[in-house]
Write a protein that holds these residues in place. Structure first.
Motif, PDB file in Angstrom:
ATOM      1  N   GLN B  21       0.837  -1.053   0.088  1.00 56.30           N
ATOM      2  CA  GLN B  21       0.039  -0.027   0.188  1.00 56.30           C
ATOM      3  C   GLN B  21       0.873   1.239   0.077  1.00 56.30           C
ATOM      4  O   GLN B  21       0.398   2.253  -0.804  1.00 56.30           O
ATOM      5  CB  GLN B  21      -0.800   0.137   1.267  1.00 56.30           C
ATOM      6  CG  GLN B  21      -1.973   0.931   0.854  1.00 56.30           C
ATOM      7  CD  GLN B  21      -2.876   1.339   1.988  1.00 56.30           C
ATOM      8  OE1 GLN B  21      -2.707   0.689   3.158  1.00 56.30           O
ATOM      9  NE2 GLN B  21      -4.163   1.947   1.960  1.00 56.30           N
ATOM     10  N   LEU B  22       1.779   1.236   0.722  1.00 58.98           N
ATOM     11  CA  LEU B  22       2.952   2.326   0.921  1.00 58.98           C
ATOM     12  C   LEU B  22       3.492   2.723  -0.525  1.00 58.98           C
ATOM     13  O   LEU B  22       3.512   3.747  -1.083  1.00 58.98           O
ATOM     14  CB  LEU B  22       3.975   2.196   2.072  1.00 58.98           C
ATOM     15  CG  LEU B  22       4.796   3.277   2.059  1.00 58.98           C
ATOM     16  CD1 LEU B  22       4.263   4.578   2.780  1.00 58.98           C
ATOM     17  CD2 LEU B  22       5.774   2.857   3.459  1.00 58.98           C
ATOM     18  N   ILE B  23       4.126   1.691  -0.780  1.00 56.85           N
ATOM     19  CA  ILE B  23       4.739   1.586  -2.282  1.00 56.85           C
ATOM     20  C   ILE B  23       3.789   2.240  -3.312  1.00 56.85           C
ATOM     21  O   ILE B  23       4.157   2.985  -4.088  1.00 56.85           O
ATOM     22  CB  ILE B  23       5.196   0.462  -2.820  1.00 56.85           C
ATOM     23  CG1 ILE B  23       6.428  -0.028  -1.786  1.00 56.85           C
ATOM     24  CG2 ILE B  23       5.777   0.338  -4.173  1.00 56.85           C
ATOM     25  CD1 ILE B  23       6.899  -1.597  -1.739  1.00 56.85           C
ATOM     26  N   LYS B  24       2.503   1.761  -3.261  1.00 54.19           N
ATOM     27  CA  LYS B  24       1.481   2.208  -4.352  1.00 54.19           C
ATOM     28  C   LYS B  24       1.200   3.625  -4.358  1.00 54.19           C
ATOM     29  O   LYS B  24       1.080   4.273  -5.115  1.00 54.19           O
ATOM     30  CB  LYS B  24       0.083   1.292  -4.184  1.00 54.19           C
ATOM     31  CG  LYS B  24      -0.871   1.163  -5.108  1.00 54.19           C
ATOM     32  CD  LYS B  24      -2.014   0.398  -4.774  1.00 54.19           C
ATOM     33  CE  LYS B  24      -3.009   0.177  -6.042  1.00 54.19           C
ATOM     34  NZ  LYS B  24      -3.801   1.433  -6.304  1.00 54.19           N
ATOM     35  N   VAL B  25       1.028   4.011  -3.096  1.00 58.12           N
ATOM     36  CA  VAL B  25       0.501   5.656  -2.662  1.00 58.12           C
ATOM     37  C   VAL B  25       1.949   6.435  -3.326  1.00 58.12           C
ATOM     38  O   VAL B  25       1.648   7.338  -3.893  1.00 58.12           O
ATOM     39  CB  VAL B  25       0.398   5.737  -1.352  1.00 58.12           C
ATOM     40  CG1 VAL B  25       0.177   7.133  -0.895  1.00 58.12           C
ATOM     41  CG2 VAL B  25      -0.869   4.818  -0.895  1.00 58.12           C
ATOM     42  N   ILE B  26       3.182   5.889  -2.915  1.00 57.34           N
ATOM     43  CA  ILE B  26       4.115   6.817  -3.050  1.00 57.34           C
ATOM     44  C   ILE B  26       4.268   6.669  -4.736  1.00 57.34           C
ATOM     45  O   ILE B  26       4.510   7.803  -5.429  1.00 57.34           O
ATOM     46  CB  ILE B  26       5.819   6.326  -2.467  1.00 57.34           C
ATOM     47  CG1 ILE B  26       5.221   6.526  -1.103  1.00 57.34           C
ATOM     48  CG2 ILE B  26       6.547   6.888  -3.095  1.00 57.34           C
ATOM     49  CD1 ILE B  26       6.481   5.864  -0.208  1.00 57.34           C
ATOM     50  N   ARG B  27       4.297   5.693  -5.627  1.00 58.60           N
ATOM     51  CA  ARG B  27       4.315   5.428  -6.719  1.00 58.60           C
ATOM     52  C   ARG B  27       3.146   6.308  -7.559  1.00 58.60           C
ATOM     53  O   ARG B  27       3.499   6.930  -8.482  1.00 58.60           O
ATOM     54  CB  ARG B  27       4.258   3.976  -7.282  1.00 58.60           C
ATOM     55  CG  ARG B  27       5.590   3.514  -7.791  1.00 58.60           C
ATOM     56  CD  ARG B  27       5.321   2.267  -8.344  1.00 58.60           C
ATOM     57  NE  ARG B  27       6.336   1.523  -8.203  1.00 58.60           N
ATOM     58  CZ  ARG B  27       6.554   0.220  -8.381  1.00 58.60           C
ATOM     59  NH1 ARG B  27       5.493  -0.566  -8.769  1.00 58.60           N
ATOM     60  NH2 ARG B  27       7.515  -0.513  -8.392  1.00 58.60           N
ATOM     61  N   GLU B  28       1.865   5.976  -7.329  1.00 63.50           N
ATOM     62  CA  GLU B  28       1.002   6.555  -8.217  1.00 63.50           C
ATOM     63  C   GLU B  28       0.238   8.060  -7.634  1.00 63.50           C
ATOM     64  O   GLU B  28      -0.408   8.773  -8.140  1.00 63.50           O
ATOM     65  CB  GLU B  28      -0.464   5.846  -8.074  1.00 63.50           C
ATOM     66  CG  GLU B  28       0.103   4.204  -8.613  1.00 63.50           C
ATOM     67  CD  GLU B  28      -1.028   3.141  -8.347  1.00 63.50           C
ATOM     68  OE1 GLU B  28      -2.369   3.514  -8.038  1.00 63.50           O
ATOM     69  OE2 GLU B  28      -0.951   2.065  -8.823  1.00 63.50           O
ATOM     70  N   LYS B  29       1.189   8.630  -6.547  1.00 66.78           N
ATOM     71  CA  LYS B  29       0.559   9.605  -5.664  1.00 66.78           C
ATOM     72  C   LYS B  29      -1.037   9.771  -5.875  1.00 66.78           C
ATOM     73  O   LYS B  29      -1.463  10.921  -6.111  1.00 66.78           O
ATOM     74  CB  LYS B  29       1.226  10.885  -6.604  1.00 66.78           C
ATOM     75  CG  LYS B  29       2.636  10.973  -6.501  1.00 66.78           C
ATOM     76  CD  LYS B  29       3.285  11.750  -7.251  1.00 66.78           C
ATOM     77  CE  LYS B  29       4.874  12.103  -6.923  1.00 66.78           C
ATOM     78  NZ  LYS B  29       5.471  10.847  -6.991  1.00 66.78           N
ATOM     79  N   ASN B  30      -1.783   8.729  -5.389  1.00 65.73           N
ATOM     80  CA  ASN B  30      -2.962   8.640  -5.415  1.00 65.73           C
ATOM     81  C   ASN B  30      -3.504   8.457  -4.084  1.00 65.73           C
ATOM     82  O   ASN B  30      -3.266   7.315  -3.541  1.00 65.73           O
ATOM     83  CB  ASN B  30      -3.703   7.570  -6.493  1.00 65.73           C
ATOM     84  CG  ASN B  30      -5.115   7.658  -6.304  1.00 65.73           C
ATOM     85  OD1 ASN B  30      -5.811   8.469  -5.747  1.00 65.73           O
ATOM     86  ND2 ASN B  30      -5.927   6.835  -7.149  1.00 65.73           N
ATOM     87  N   VAL B  31      -4.140   9.216  -3.423  1.00 67.28           N
ATOM     88  CA  VAL B  31      -4.497   9.148  -1.957  1.00 67.28           C
ATOM     89  C   VAL B  31      -5.918   9.236  -1.442  1.00 67.28           C
ATOM     90  O   VAL B  31      -6.590   9.358  -0.604  1.00 67.28           O
ATOM     91  CB  VAL B  31      -3.542  10.206  -1.038  1.00 67.28           C
ATOM     92  CG1 VAL B  31      -2.292   9.720  -0.888  1.00 67.28           C
ATOM     93  CG2 VAL B  31      -3.831  11.605  -1.426  1.00 67.28           C
ATOM     94  N   GLU B  32      -6.610   9.211  -2.737  1.00 70.45           N
ATOM     95  CA  GLU B  32      -8.084   9.530  -2.759  1.00 70.45           C
ATOM     96  C   GLU B  32      -8.860   8.389  -1.811  1.00 70.45           C
ATOM     97  O   GLU B  32      -9.761   8.946  -1.091  1.00 70.45           O
ATOM     98  CB  GLU B  32      -8.758   9.162  -4.040  1.00 70.45           C
ATOM     99  CG  GLU B  32      -9.228  10.327  -4.771  1.00 70.45           C
ATOM    100  CD  GLU B  32      -9.672   9.829  -6.402  1.00 70.45           C
ATOM    101  OE1 GLU B  32     -10.467   9.029  -6.331  1.00 70.45           O
ATOM    102  OE2 GLU B  32      -9.173  10.323  -7.216  1.00 70.45           O
ATOM    103  N   ASP B  33      -8.536   7.249  -1.791  1.00 74.40           N
ATOM    104  CA  ASP B  33      -9.272   6.155  -0.907  1.00 74.40           C
ATOM    105  C   ASP B  33      -8.569   5.956   0.239  1.00 74.40           C
ATOM    106  O   ASP B  33      -9.329   5.179   0.999  1.00 74.40           O
ATOM    107  CB  ASP B  33      -9.121   4.920  -1.736  1.00 74.40           C
ATOM    108  CG  ASP B  33      -9.775   4.752  -3.048  1.00 74.40           C
ATOM    109  OD1 ASP B  33     -10.516   5.602  -3.155  1.00 74.40           O
ATOM    110  OD2 ASP B  33      -9.585   3.911  -3.848  1.00 74.40           O
TER     111      ASP B  33
END
Lengths: 86, 86
Positions: B21-33
């Motif tokens: 989850q951390l990697i996904k957020v940092i990569r995609e810069k998507n924190v909507e959810d």
């Protein structure tokens, strides 16, 4: 502060923090962003924490991690059901 | 099995499970959810677990929950940075 009370409050807070994700998945039936592999690793880890709590005879650890196992087993079930539907 | 070893393995598994989850957020810069409120509750709960570990003098609990606090503080920072950008 009493250690058991502290553990119980800690357990309630970390358990409550998991609920929005579970509710969101059940409501939206969207499990795209959830990794089954990650859930399996998490459930293994949480189960070992329950075992650790049993060995150390610490009720707050057994209860909060036991509850987390249930929540994540529910998420896993949702993943398997909703992913098959696509 | 040695209790501390069991706790350390449990801690590694539950910590590893958080990384995607951390990697996904940092990569995609998507924190909507991701809910900031939920992160605050989680960080409070995890901090109490660290305190519990210190009172009980249990290193596996201190280490794994301390690591989780760091991961979730990073997620919180990402949320605050990326949400302001929208």
């Amino acid at each position: 502060m009493d250690e058991n009370l502290l553990g119980i409050i800690a357990g309630i807070l970390t358990s409550v923090a998991m609920m929005p994700q579970l509710i969101k998945v059940i409501r939206e039936k969207n499990v795209e962003d959830i990794s089954v592999m990650m859930l399996l690793v998490l459930i293994s880890g949480l189960s070992l924490w329950v075992w650790y709590g049993i060995l150390k005879d610490e009720l707050p650890i057994i209860l909060s991690n036991g509850f987390s196992v249930l929540v994540n087993l529910t998420l896993l079930t949702c993943c398997l059901i909703f992913k098959n539907k696509d």
